[in-house]
Design a protein around this motif. Sequence first.
Motif, short mmCIF file in Angstrom:
data_model
loop_
_atom_site.label_atom_id
_atom_site.label_comp_id
_atom_site.label_asym_id
_atom_site.label_seq_id
_atom_site.Cartn_x
_atom_site.Cartn_y
_atom_site.Cartn_z
N LYS A 25 0.83 -1.21 0.00
CA LYS A 25 0.00 0.00 0.00
C LYS A 25 0.86 1.25 0.00
O LYS A 25 0.59 2.21 -0.74
CB LYS A 25 -0.92 0.01 1.22
CG LYS A 25 -1.82 1.24 1.29
CD LYS A 25 -2.72 1.20 2.51
CE LYS A 25 -3.59 2.46 2.59
NZ LYS A 25 -4.46 2.44 3.80
N ALA A 26 1.91 1.26 0.81
CA ALA A 26 2.80 2.42 0.86
C ALA A 26 3.52 2.61 -0.46
O ALA A 26 3.71 3.74 -0.93
CB ALA A 26 3.80 2.26 2.00
N ARG A 28 2.36 1.79 -3.40
CA ARG A 28 1.39 2.34 -4.35
C ARG A 28 1.23 3.85 -4.13
O ARG A 28 1.13 4.61 -5.09
CB ARG A 28 0.04 1.64 -4.21
CG ARG A 28 0.02 0.21 -4.75
CD ARG A 28 -1.40 -0.31 -4.89
NE ARG A 28 -2.09 -0.39 -3.62
CZ ARG A 28 -2.05 -1.46 -2.81
NH1 ARG A 28 -1.36 -2.52 -3.16
NH2 ARG A 28 -2.72 -1.47 -1.66
N THR A 29 1.21 4.28 -2.87
CA THR A 29 1.09 5.70 -2.56
C THR A 29 2.32 6.45 -3.06
O THR A 29 2.21 7.52 -3.69
CB THR A 29 0.94 5.91 -1.04
OG1 THR A 29 -0.23 5.23 -0.60
CG2 THR A 29 0.83 7.39 -0.71
N ARG A 30 3.47 5.89 -2.79
CA ARG A 30 4.72 6.52 -3.25
C ARG A 30 4.74 6.66 -4.77
O ARG A 30 5.10 7.70 -5.31
CB ARG A 30 5.91 5.70 -2.77
CG ARG A 30 7.27 6.21 -3.24
CD ARG A 30 8.39 5.30 -2.73
NE ARG A 30 9.69 5.75 -3.17
CZ ARG A 30 10.23 5.42 -4.35
NH1 ARG A 30 9.56 4.65 -5.19
NH2 ARG A 30 11.43 5.87 -4.68
N ALA A 32 2.18 6.70 -6.78
CA ALA A 32 1.17 7.67 -7.21
C ALA A 32 1.67 9.09 -7.08
O ALA A 32 1.41 9.94 -7.96
CB ALA A 32 -0.10 7.49 -6.38
N ILE A 33 2.40 9.37 -6.01
CA ILE A 33 2.96 10.71 -5.83
C ILE A 33 3.99 11.00 -6.92
O ILE A 33 4.00 12.09 -7.52
CB ILE A 33 3.60 10.84 -4.43
CG1 ILE A 33 2.53 10.74 -3.35
CG2 ILE A 33 4.37 12.16 -4.30
CD1 ILE A 33 3.09 10.62 -1.94
N ALA A 58 -2.33 14.52 -6.05
CA ALA A 58 -2.27 13.10 -5.71
C ALA A 58 -3.26 12.71 -4.63
O ALA A 58 -3.36 11.54 -4.26
CB ALA A 58 -0.85 12.73 -5.26
N VAL A 60 -3.24 13.44 -1.42
CA VAL A 60 -2.62 13.05 -0.14
C VAL A 60 -2.28 14.34 0.61
O VAL A 60 -2.24 15.43 0.02
CB VAL A 60 -1.34 12.22 -0.34
CG1 VAL A 60 -1.64 10.94 -1.10
CG2 VAL A 60 -0.26 13.03 -1.06
N LEU A 64 2.23 13.83 4.24
CA LEU A 64 2.48 12.49 3.73
C LEU A 64 3.38 12.54 2.50
O LEU A 64 4.27 11.71 2.33
CB LEU A 64 1.16 11.81 3.38
CG LEU A 64 1.26 10.35 2.90
CD1 LEU A 64 1.89 9.48 3.97
CD2 LEU A 64 -0.11 9.82 2.51
N ALA A 65 3.16 13.54 1.63
CA ALA A 65 4.02 13.69 0.45
C ALA A 65 5.47 13.89 0.87
O ALA A 65 6.40 13.28 0.31
CB ALA A 65 3.55 14.87 -0.40
N TYR A 68 7.38 10.73 2.00
CA TYR A 68 7.95 9.89 0.96
C TYR A 68 9.07 10.61 0.19
O TYR A 68 10.04 9.97 -0.23
CB TYR A 68 6.86 9.45 -0.02
CG TYR A 68 5.91 8.44 0.57
CD1 TYR A 68 6.26 7.10 0.68
CD2 TYR A 68 4.66 8.83 1.02
CE1 TYR A 68 5.39 6.17 1.22
CE2 TYR A 68 3.78 7.90 1.57
CZ TYR A 68 4.15 6.57 1.67
OH TYR A 68 3.29 5.65 2.22
#
Length: 238
Positions: A25-26, A28-30, A32-33, A58, A60, A64-65, A68
Amino acid sequence: MTSDATINEHVHLLVYALMTDLTPKAERTRQAILTTALSLFATKGYEATTMRDIAAEAAVSLGLAYRYFDSKEALILALYQQMAEDTDEAVQRQDAGTVADRFSAIMTERLQQAAPYRDAFAALFGAILTPRSGAELFGSGANAVRERAENAFIALVRSASDAPAAPHVENVGRLLYSAHFAVILFWIRDSSGGQRSTQALLGFIHDMIPWLLRGLILPPIGRELARFIRIIDGVLGV
């Protein structure tokens, strides 16, 4: 005394090491950013895009941005790292073949994979090549990334069916590593339909590589290749 550039390189490497052990999950977030950042760089330009813009697009939080990627420059370093990893993995997957065939196959695959980000690369062109921009490809912060990419091309040569004599393998690999930068920069600027000019350039390089390899049996050719590598190391070296 440790230089600021060395400190920055160590920080980037530490951040990368932490990022390589992410949960799915992390990750995927990274990703996506990073993808969002590349899209904004292409549409708004690198300088005009802020971390706040990237976070908002993104979906977020800004915090959080920053968790990462601590800066826009860290985003670019992540892009370099991803490209180096993809090149390394592509070389490892390759079947046996000549140096020329393997280089052409790698570059064709890499350009196809990079095609969605071509506008982003164009937008980043200035920052990538400007010394002390913080995002420059040839700065100290990207040393580890460049070394991995360079080693991938040396491995490409070493395991080819027509690999040159051992003393020349490293220099031929480093020459192809430099050539791949030239091809990418040419591709970014190529406005011909379907990037036909880039394909023509790759065809030319493919045809020249066997001539170079045959020429290396002559000591003067090997010495001049080594001389050329020493010259470009001042700019492209790791």
